[in-house]
Enzyme design. Structure first.
Site, PDB file in Angstrom:
ATOM      1  CB  ILE A  72      -0.933   0.081   1.465  1.00  0.00           C
ATOM      2  CG1 ILE A  72      -1.467  -1.307   0.914  1.00  0.00           C
ATOM      3  CG2 ILE A  72      -1.555   0.476   1.022  1.00  0.00           C
ATOM      4  CD1 ILE A  72      -2.836  -1.296   0.663  1.00  0.00           C
ATOM      5  N   PRO A  73       0.739   1.563  -1.292  1.00  0.00           N
ATOM      6  CG  PRO A  73       0.790   2.370  -2.798  1.00  0.00           C
ATOM      7  CD  PRO A  73       0.617   1.639  -2.122  1.00  0.00           C
ATOM      8  CB  CYS A  74       1.929   5.411   2.391  1.00  0.00           C
ATOM      9  SG  CYS A  74       3.242   3.889   3.681  1.00  0.00           S
ATOM     10  CG  HIS A  75       6.499   4.067  -0.723  1.00  0.00           C
ATOM     11  ND1 HIS A  75       6.089   3.103  -1.070  1.00  0.00           N
ATOM     12  CD2 HIS A  75       7.332   3.834  -2.845  1.00  0.00           C
ATOM     13  CE1 HIS A  75       6.159   2.415  -1.661  1.00  0.00           C
ATOM     14  NE2 HIS A  75       6.771   3.082  -2.664  1.00  0.00           N
ATOM     15  NE  ARG A  76       4.393   3.333  -5.907  1.00  0.00           N
ATOM     16  CZ  ARG A  76       3.645   2.328  -6.142  1.00  0.00           C
ATOM     17  NH1 ARG A  76       2.335   2.643  -6.641  1.00  0.00           N
ATOM     18  NH2 ARG A  76       4.220   0.877  -6.374  1.00  0.00           N
TER      19      ARG A  76
END
Length: 289
Positions: A252-256
């Site tokens: 779940i790409p919260c880094h994006r």
């Protein structure tokens, strides 16, 4: 565990995890200064390594040189600027380069827990957790009966601190250690697969986590964009809190998610990891374009 005692697949992750630990200071430094086009000597100094040693360790971890890694970040930034409506000139002034990015979708299987279990914070649910090496350091993985529900990382505070960070998300669940299961999930996750995922959290948080999946690998989106996708335009603060509570990092790409000024902002698992994830995704997107 010594890398020599692991399977070949896990051994590669273990070596990458060791390399990540050695470069974490430099990656944190690069996350804050990559727009300044730092030199190899400057990045090596931040890692407390000689330029030659830093170049070798970084290339072994990333598969590309530090220079190529920074160029990929620049490409990704220029692409985001252009997609946001900036002119080519403005994008060039901000990032210097532009490049296409491969798109692909992740998916979420939201099943395996009843509404009551979610509401009671995991009561009656058995969660299996364990540690496994990853390209971003040692990972802590948590699985519900029908899929992955937690993915975090172990930092200098140690295993106990990482587990203490994860357990309060579902304090009423039963927790059973299973490193073998964690290793199987790690092999799938960091080997390019997408296992079933079980999202356990408040409804708005789940909406935000699903919205994050709209951001393609190699790309970024602002908190405002994510809020709009989640059906709450303008709810930037609530969206930021939901992003920070994301239990399944990387997939779940919260880094994006980035700030309105398009700068890298805080990340629960460290700004160094955020830069590392974005940089590797940008490299992969550029190489496949």
């Amino acid at each position: 565990m010594s890398p020599d005692l692991l399977s070949p697949f896990a051994r590669d992750f273990a070596l990458k995890a060791q390399d990540f630990e050695r470069m974490q200071g430099a990656l944190d430094w690069l996350a804050r200064r990559w727009r300044d086009r730092p030199s190899l000597d400057q990045a090596a100094e931040a890692a407390d390594l000689s330029p030659h040693h830093f170049q070798r360790v970084f290339t072994r971890w990333a598969g590309v040189s530090p220079k190529t890694f920074l160029a990929a970040l620049t490409h990704a930034e220029a692409r985001a600027r252009l997609e946001a409506g900036d002119s080519i000139l403005d994008a060039a002034l901000e990032a210097g380069l532009s490049g296409p990015s491969r798109l692909h979708d992740l998916f979420v299987v939201q099943e395996g827990v009843t509404p009551g279990q979610a509401r009671r914070r995991g009561e009656g649910l058995e969660l299996r957790w364990g540690l496994a090496p990853s390209p971003f350091g040692e990972a802590l993985l948590v699985a519900a009966p029908r899929g992955l529900c937690g993915l975090g990382f172990v930092d200098h505070e140690g295993e106990a601190a990482s587990l203490a960070d994860m357990r309060p998300r579902w304090p009423a669940a039963g927790w059973v250690r299973d490193d073998a299961l964690a290793a199987r999930y790690a092999a799938e996750v960091f080997g390019g697969g997408t296992p079933p995922m079980v999202l356990i959290g408040p409804p708005f948080h789940v909406q935000v986590w699903k919205a994050l999946l709209r951001i393609a690998p190699g790309g970024t989106a602002t908190y405002g964009q994510v809020a709009a996708w989640a059906g709450r335009p303008g709810a930037h603060r609530a969206t930021g809190a939901a992003i920070g509570a994301n239990p399944i990092s990387y997939l779940i790409p919260c880094h994006r998610a980035i700030g309105a000024d398009r700068r890298l902002t805080g990340y629960h698992w460290g700004l160094a990891r955020k830069a590392a994830m974005l940089g590797l995704e940008a490299v992969q997107a550029h190489s496949s374009a």
